[in-house]
Design a protein around this motif. Structure first.
Motif, PDB file in Angstrom:
ATOM      1  N   ARG A   4       0.868  -1.171   0.000  1.00 44.11           N
ATOM      2  CA  ARG A   4       0.000   0.000   0.000  1.00 44.11           C
ATOM      3  C   ARG A   4       0.915   1.234   0.000  1.00 44.11           C
ATOM      4  O   ARG A   4       1.966   1.232   0.639  1.00 44.11           O
ATOM      5  N   HIS A   5       0.517   2.270  -0.698  1.00 42.67           N
ATOM      6  CA  HIS A   5       1.409   3.419  -0.802  1.00 42.67           C
ATOM      7  C   HIS A   5       1.678   4.059   0.560  1.00 42.67           C
ATOM      8  O   HIS A   5       2.796   4.502   0.828  1.00 42.67           O
ATOM      9  N   GLU A   6       0.685   4.091   1.431  1.00 40.71           N
ATOM     10  CA  GLU A   6       0.924   4.664   2.751  1.00 40.71           C
ATOM     11  C   GLU A   6       1.881   3.792   3.548  1.00 40.71           C
ATOM     12  O   GLU A   6       2.790   4.304   4.220  1.00 40.71           O
ATOM     13  N   GLY A   7       1.715   2.482   3.466  1.00 40.27           N
ATOM     14  CA  GLY A   7       2.614   1.579   4.179  1.00 40.27           C
ATOM     15  C   GLY A   7       4.036   1.683   3.672  1.00 40.27           C
ATOM     16  O   GLY A   7       5.002   1.766   4.462  1.00 40.27           O
ATOM     17  N   LEU A  37      -8.037   8.760 -17.858  1.00 34.05           N
ATOM     18  CA  LEU A  37      -6.640   9.199 -17.851  1.00 34.05           C
ATOM     19  C   LEU A  37      -5.702   8.135 -17.304  1.00 34.05           C
ATOM     20  O   LEU A  37      -4.487   8.331 -17.304  1.00 34.05           O
ATOM     21  N   ALA A  38      -6.235   7.030 -16.823  1.00 31.49           N
ATOM     22  CA  ALA A  38      -5.389   6.008 -16.186  1.00 31.49           C
ATOM     23  C   ALA A  38      -5.695   4.607 -16.721  1.00 31.49           C
ATOM     24  O   ALA A  38      -5.958   3.690 -15.941  1.00 31.49           O
ATOM     25  N   PRO A  39      -5.616   4.414 -18.029  1.00 30.98           N
ATOM     26  CA  PRO A  39      -5.870   3.068 -18.563  1.00 30.98           C
ATOM     27  C   PRO A  39      -4.803   2.063 -18.157  1.00 30.98           C
ATOM     28  O   PRO A  39      -5.028   0.856 -18.194  1.00 30.98           O
ATOM     29  N   GLN A  40      -3.631   2.574 -17.737  1.00 35.48           N
ATOM     30  CA  GLN A  40      -2.537   1.685 -17.361  1.00 35.48           C
ATOM     31  C   GLN A  40      -2.814   0.948 -16.058  1.00 35.48           C
ATOM     32  O   GLN A  40      -2.176  -0.074 -15.770  1.00 35.48           O
ATOM     33  N   GLU A  41      -3.760   1.435 -15.249  1.00 35.57           N
ATOM     34  CA  GLU A  41      -3.998   0.803 -13.956  1.00 35.57           C
ATOM     35  C   GLU A  41      -4.343  -0.676 -14.108  1.00 35.57           C
ATOM     36  O   GLU A  41      -3.731  -1.547 -13.475  1.00 35.57           O
ATOM     37  N   LEU A  42      -5.311  -0.976 -14.951  1.00 41.35           N
ATOM     38  CA  LEU A  42      -5.703  -2.367 -15.169  1.00 41.35           C
ATOM     39  C   LEU A  42      -4.577  -3.158 -15.819  1.00 41.35           C
ATOM     40  O   LEU A  42      -4.301  -4.301 -15.429  1.00 41.35           O
ATOM     41  N   LEU A  43      -3.889  -2.548 -16.766  1.00 43.94           N
ATOM     42  CA  LEU A  43      -2.797  -3.236 -17.461  1.00 43.94           C
ATOM     43  C   LEU A  43      -1.694  -3.632 -16.494  1.00 43.94           C
ATOM     44  O   LEU A  43      -1.172  -4.748 -16.540  1.00 43.94           O
ATOM     45  N   PHE A  44      -1.321  -2.721 -15.603  1.00 44.88           N
ATOM     46  CA  PHE A  44      -0.242  -3.004 -14.661  1.00 44.88           C
ATOM     47  C   PHE A  44      -0.690  -4.004 -13.594  1.00 44.88           C
ATOM     48  O   PHE A  44       0.099  -4.836 -13.155  1.00 44.88           O
ATOM     49  N   ARG A  45      -1.936  -3.900 -13.174  1.00 46.25           N
ATOM     50  CA  ARG A  45      -2.438  -4.815 -12.158  1.00 46.25           C
ATOM     51  C   ARG A  45      -2.459  -6.254 -12.677  1.00 46.25           C
ATOM     52  O   ARG A  45      -2.203  -7.198 -11.938  1.00 46.25           O
ATOM     53  N   VAL A  72       9.835  -7.005 -12.037  1.00 41.32           N
ATOM     54  CA  VAL A  72       8.592  -7.234 -12.789  1.00 41.32           C
ATOM     55  C   VAL A  72       7.558  -8.007 -11.974  1.00 41.32           C
ATOM     56  O   VAL A  72       6.379  -8.031 -12.337  1.00 41.32           O
ATOM     57  N   ARG A  73       7.966  -8.631 -10.885  1.00 44.83           N
ATOM     58  CA  ARG A  73       7.019  -9.297  -9.991  1.00 44.83           C
ATOM     59  C   ARG A  73       6.608  -8.383  -8.826  1.00 44.83           C
ATOM     60  O   ARG A  73       5.492  -8.463  -8.326  1.00 44.83           O
ATOM     61  N   ALA A  74       7.516  -7.515  -8.400  1.00 48.18           N
ATOM     62  CA  ALA A  74       7.242  -6.667  -7.232  1.00 48.18           C
ATOM     63  C   ALA A  74       6.365  -5.471  -7.567  1.00 48.18           C
ATOM     64  O   ALA A  74       5.424  -5.152  -6.828  1.00 48.18           O
ATOM     65  N   VAL A  75       6.648  -4.777  -8.661  1.00 46.66           N
ATOM     66  CA  VAL A  75       5.943  -3.537  -8.976  1.00 46.66           C
ATOM     67  C   VAL A  75       4.430  -3.718  -9.100  1.00 46.66           C
ATOM     68  O   VAL A  75       3.663  -2.886  -8.596  1.00 46.66           O
ATOM     69  N   PRO A  76       3.942  -4.797  -9.728  1.00 46.27           N
ATOM     70  CA  PRO A  76       2.473  -4.951  -9.814  1.00 46.27           C
ATOM     71  C   PRO A  76       1.775  -5.060  -8.461  1.00 46.27           C
ATOM     72  O   PRO A  76       0.557  -4.840  -8.387  1.00 46.27           O
ATOM     73  N   SER A  82      -2.758  -3.441  -4.573  1.00 45.13           N
ATOM     74  CA  SER A  82      -2.958  -3.022  -3.186  1.00 45.13           C
ATOM     75  C   SER A  82      -3.844  -1.788  -3.064  1.00 45.13           C
ATOM     76  O   SER A  82      -4.322  -1.481  -1.968  1.00 45.13           O
ATOM     77  N   SER A  83      -4.019  -1.065  -4.160  1.00 46.57           N
ATOM     78  CA  SER A  83      -4.890   0.108  -4.150  1.00 46.57           C
ATOM     79  C   SER A  83      -5.278   0.424  -5.583  1.00 46.57           C
ATOM     80  O   SER A  83      -4.810  -0.216  -6.520  1.00 46.57           O
ATOM     81  N   THR A  84      -6.115   1.435  -5.751  1.00 50.32           N
ATOM     82  CA  THR A  84      -6.532   1.864  -7.083  1.00 50.32           C
ATOM     83  C   THR A  84      -6.295   3.363  -7.223  1.00 50.32           C
ATOM     84  O   THR A  84      -6.141   4.083  -6.229  1.00 50.32           O
TER      85      THR A  84
END
Length: 336
Positions: free
Chosen positions: A131-134, A191-199, A244-248, A253-255
């Motif tokens: 999570r970004h806050e964590g 503006l964020a089509p990459q969200e689904l692609l990266f997830r 490539v395994r960690a970044v997704p 963890s959030s949207t």
């Protein structure tokens, strides 16, 4: 509970700019072939010095509290450690290296520290809190461990999401905030089509070839040319094992919607330092029209300004001198 906050309508210019948003496979293949000779670089060691633009950059590794034990961090430092500190945070698909031109230019007068975010570069890539806050709290713990207790923070893209939490949760530590290339008060999901692609990338294989992924992202949202030498190093920095395994994990963890609602509901009102909003003038993913009234959205800050940088999303490397000048301006902003 569903939020009553509504998405912002896209300006006509911005809506037109995102037509044909994603580059063609043929364009990516051609550009990837251009970097066929680029191979991964060896991992750095503690204390290793490399000279870039005539300035010595020192690589460091440190373990700091996080994930119920320790998180392993890689950061790079330039400048005198007795000077006022600037902490630089990168985005995707980058590393500390994203900020090397600005660090080289500012190292004479400042202690410049650029961190590989958790999951990126040569930092921790194990399972844990993404999570970004964590992750931001763990990054803050690392800065405390290395003695960086008060600092300016300059960020881009995904690094900005973590810095938003640091500025809100630790206002006594952040002197000034140079906030780069990330949604602020306004947002629209187109503006964020990459969200689904990266997830979904662990299953689709989108990031399986680091070289092709870096080329894909940069081809998609860059407006000004970036030198081949710099692009080759960007590719190398994203090619360390495990990235490539960690970044997704961040995208699982959030949207983007959750990030946006958290800013609107809590974070923006908690920033108490001067803030310089830095955005690409031709950014497709963050329309410049969305930032014109930024001061209205950050009520506790004594000084909010906006600076548009020439180029697209990756203005840190598209407009080197202009980005450095913007940071210099940030560093003159009064703390009161």
């Amino acid at each position: 509970m569903t939020s009553s906050i509504e998405y912002s309508a896209l300006p006509e210019r911005a809506a037109s700019a995102i037509e044909g948003f994603i580059p063609t496979e043929e364009a990516i293949d051609k550009r990837t072939d251009h970097f066929a000779s680029v191979v991964p670089r060896e991992a750095d060691k503690e204390g290793y010095n490399e000279v870039i633009d005539g300035v010595t950059f020192t690589h460091h590794f440190v373990d700091a509290p996080g994930d119920y034990e320790n998180v392993h961090w890689h950061y790079v430092e330039a400048g005198d450690s007795s000077n006022e500190a600037i902490v630089f945070l990168h985005g995707i698909p980058d590393s500390w290296y994203q900020w090397h031109p600005q660090m080289a230019a500012l190292a004479k007068d400042y202690r410049c520290i650029a961190v590989d975010l958790k999951g990126y570069g040569q930092s921790e890539k194990g399972s844990g809190d993404y999570r970004h806050e964590g992750a931001a709290e763990q990054l803050y713990a690392m800065l405390q461990k290395i003695g960086v207790t008060k600092f300016n923070i300059v960020t881009h893209d995904r690094g900005t999401v973590q810095a938003d939490f640091i500025a809100a949760n630790h206002p006594d530590s952040v002197l000034r905030y140079g906030r780069g290339e990330q949604h602020l008060y306004h947002f629209h999901p187109s503006l964020a089509p990459q969200e689904l692609l990266f997830r979904e990338s662990p299953w689709t294989g989108l990031m399986e070839d680091p070289k092709r992924f870096v080329v894909w992202v940069y081809t998609w949202i860059t407006k000004r040319p970036i030198s081949d030498d710099i692009m080759a190093r960007v590719i190398q920095e994203y090619s360390y094992p495990g990235i490539v395994r960690a970044v997704p994990r961040y995208f699982n963890s959030s949207t983007f919607r959750q990030e946006w609602l958290t800013r609107r509901n809590t974070l923006l009102k908690a920033w108490k330092c001067p803030v310089l909003i830095m955005q690409g003038y031709e950014s497709k993913t963050q329309p410049r029209e969305f930032y014109e009234n930024a001061a209205e959205y950050i009520p506790a800050s004594p000084n909010v300004q906006v600076r548009y940088l020439p180029g697209g999303h990756f203005w840190t490397l598209e407009s080197l001198d202009e980005t450095t000048e913007a940071i210099r301006h940030l560093l003159t902003m009064s703390l009161k």
